[in-house]
Write an enzyme that holds these catalytic residues in place. Structure first.
Site, mmCIF file in Angstrom:
data_model
loop_
_atom_site.group_PDB
_atom_site.id
_atom_site.type_symbol
_atom_site.label_atom_id
_atom_site.label_comp_id
_atom_site.label_asym_id
_atom_site.label_seq_id
_atom_site.Cartn_x
_atom_site.Cartn_y
_atom_site.Cartn_z
ATOM 1 N N ILE A 187 0.825 -1.207 0.000
ATOM 2 C CA ILE A 187 0.000 0.000 0.000
ATOM 3 C C ILE A 187 0.858 1.255 0.000
ATOM 4 O O ILE A 187 0.521 2.265 -0.630
ATOM 5 C CB ILE A 187 -0.991 0.002 1.202
ATOM 6 C CG1 ILE A 187 -2.073 1.073 0.989
ATOM 7 C CG2 ILE A 187 -0.267 0.229 2.524
ATOM 8 C CD1 ILE A 187 -3.007 0.804 -0.144
ATOM 9 N N SER B 116 11.438 0.968 7.710
ATOM 10 C CA SER B 116 11.022 -0.429 7.637
ATOM 11 C C SER B 116 12.187 -1.322 8.035
ATOM 12 O O SER B 116 13.318 -1.052 7.620
ATOM 13 C CB SER B 116 10.565 -0.800 6.224
ATOM 14 O OG SER B 116 10.320 -2.193 6.120
ATOM 15 N N LYS C 270 -5.866 2.951 7.083
ATOM 16 C CA LYS C 270 -7.009 2.202 7.623
ATOM 17 C C LYS C 270 -6.650 0.734 7.803
ATOM 18 O O LYS C 270 -5.803 0.213 7.055
ATOM 19 C CB LYS C 270 -8.242 2.382 6.743
ATOM 20 C CG LYS C 270 -8.117 1.768 5.340
ATOM 21 C CD LYS C 270 -8.494 0.311 5.329
ATOM 22 C CE LYS C 270 -8.118 -0.362 4.043
ATOM 23 N NZ LYS C 270 -8.277 -1.829 4.074
ATOM 24 N N ASP D 215 -10.843 -6.211 6.636
ATOM 25 C CA ASP D 215 -9.828 -5.244 6.194
ATOM 26 C C ASP D 215 -10.290 -4.533 4.921
ATOM 27 O O ASP D 215 -10.278 -3.300 4.871
ATOM 28 C CB ASP D 215 -8.475 -5.923 5.988
ATOM 29 C CG ASP D 215 -7.409 -4.930 5.546
ATOM 30 O OD1 ASP D 215 -6.859 -4.224 6.408
ATOM 31 O OD2 ASP D 215 -7.142 -4.853 4.324
#
Length: 308
Positions: free
Chosen positions: A14, A36, A91, A169
């Protein structure tokens, strides 16, 4: 006005598909760093293994976009808010309602922007659908949100764990649209959650909801769809039928059909910039509350094991 220095925390699908291009296309932001422990991030951008490292020794940032799994987002957001860093929550905004409320309260106390970003609300057809429905009597709503989990969430083990939401999700995207376009509040009446025998989260769900005016709402969620994918919301009213398809990008009204460009994530970042400049937050928990209600009140049924 200087651009807002932002770091993207969590460099997965994403982030690469949506967040990084949206940031690059918005002059209100400059990408200061990525974070990350696994993905090295795009070339030419400072990269750190953890948010702790970024805060302590990395380049200065004004904001972070948290694109990690929801189960770890509370700790990361708290860390940023303590340092006065604005926070964008992909989200769902968290793994529980309580932690999202706690983050909202903390952001208010320290005067920092917190944005719970429901990207589907920025799909092209959603705003005009909301305006059209505001003057109509809602009679019935049908939601069909079916997709192939192997295509859209390959190898994402966290999504099957507690707090990962399973089929909710993507399903929460439909709920974010529903709670935004309906003129009256929506609540859950019953639910059936289909949970693979080797997983902790549902692969499908059937929900019965209604609004406070008595309109019945049925929601069909399924991750086992193959072939064409379905992301449709149909609303029957006293003035005819409204349909949002392609996840909200296509709006069909009795007067005709509108197809518009997908600007969901550019819209999110425009909103985030405006919130920061205005010293405000936007933390709507209604979609997550309906998911929590489904887990609270839903009847669970065991189905065949799922393997990637």
């Amino acid at each position: 006005m200087d651009p807002i220095r932002i770091a993207v925390v969590g460099v997965g699908k994403i982030a690469r598909d949506q967040h990084l291009p949206a940031i690059a296309g918005n002059p209100a932001f400059s990408l200061a760093a990525t974070v990350s422990p696994h993905d090295p991030g795009p070339k030419g951008v400072p990269h750190l293994a953890s948010l702790d490292e970024l805060i302590e020794s990395g380049p200065a940032v004004d904001a972070v976009a948290l694109c990690t799994p929801p189960q770890v987002r509370y700790e990361l957001a708290t860390m940023a808010l303590k340092r006065g860093i604005h926070v964008f929550l992909e989200k769902p905004p968290g793994a529980t309602l309580s932690e999202v409320v706690a983050l909202r309260d903390r952001a208010g106390k320290v005067g920092v922007t917190l944005f719970a970003a429901w990207h589907s609300r920025f799909a092209a057809g959603v705003a005009p659908a909301r305006a059209w429905l505001s003057e109509r009597r809602i009679e019935k709503v049908s939601i069909v949100w079916r997709e192939d989990v192997r295509v859209w969430h390959p190898g994402q083990a966290w999504i099957w764990e507690p707090g990962g939401l399973g089929v909710f999700d993507p399903g929460i995207n439909a709920l974010s649209i529903l709670t935004h376009i309906m003129p009256r509040a929506v609540f859950l009446k019953s639910a059936v959650l289909s949970i693979p025998e080797n997983r902790a989260a549902p692969i499908a769900a059937d929900l019965s909801l209604c609004d406070t005016g008595g309109a019945n709402i049925h929601m069909d969620l399924d991750w086992r769809q193959t072939g064409p994918q379905s992301w449709d919301i149909i609303v029957e009213t006293d003035a005819g039928t409204l349909k949002l398809s392609s996840g909200g990008a296509v709006l069909s009204l009795p007067s005709g059909t509108e197809h518009n460009e997908d600007l969901e994530y550019p819209g999110l970042y425009a909103r985030f910039a405006n919130l920061i400049r205005g010293g405000r937050s936007d933390v709507d928990i209604d979609p997550l509350r309906l998911v929590a209600d489904a887990f609270l009140r839903g009847r669970r049924e065991s189905v065949a094991a799922f393997h990637d």
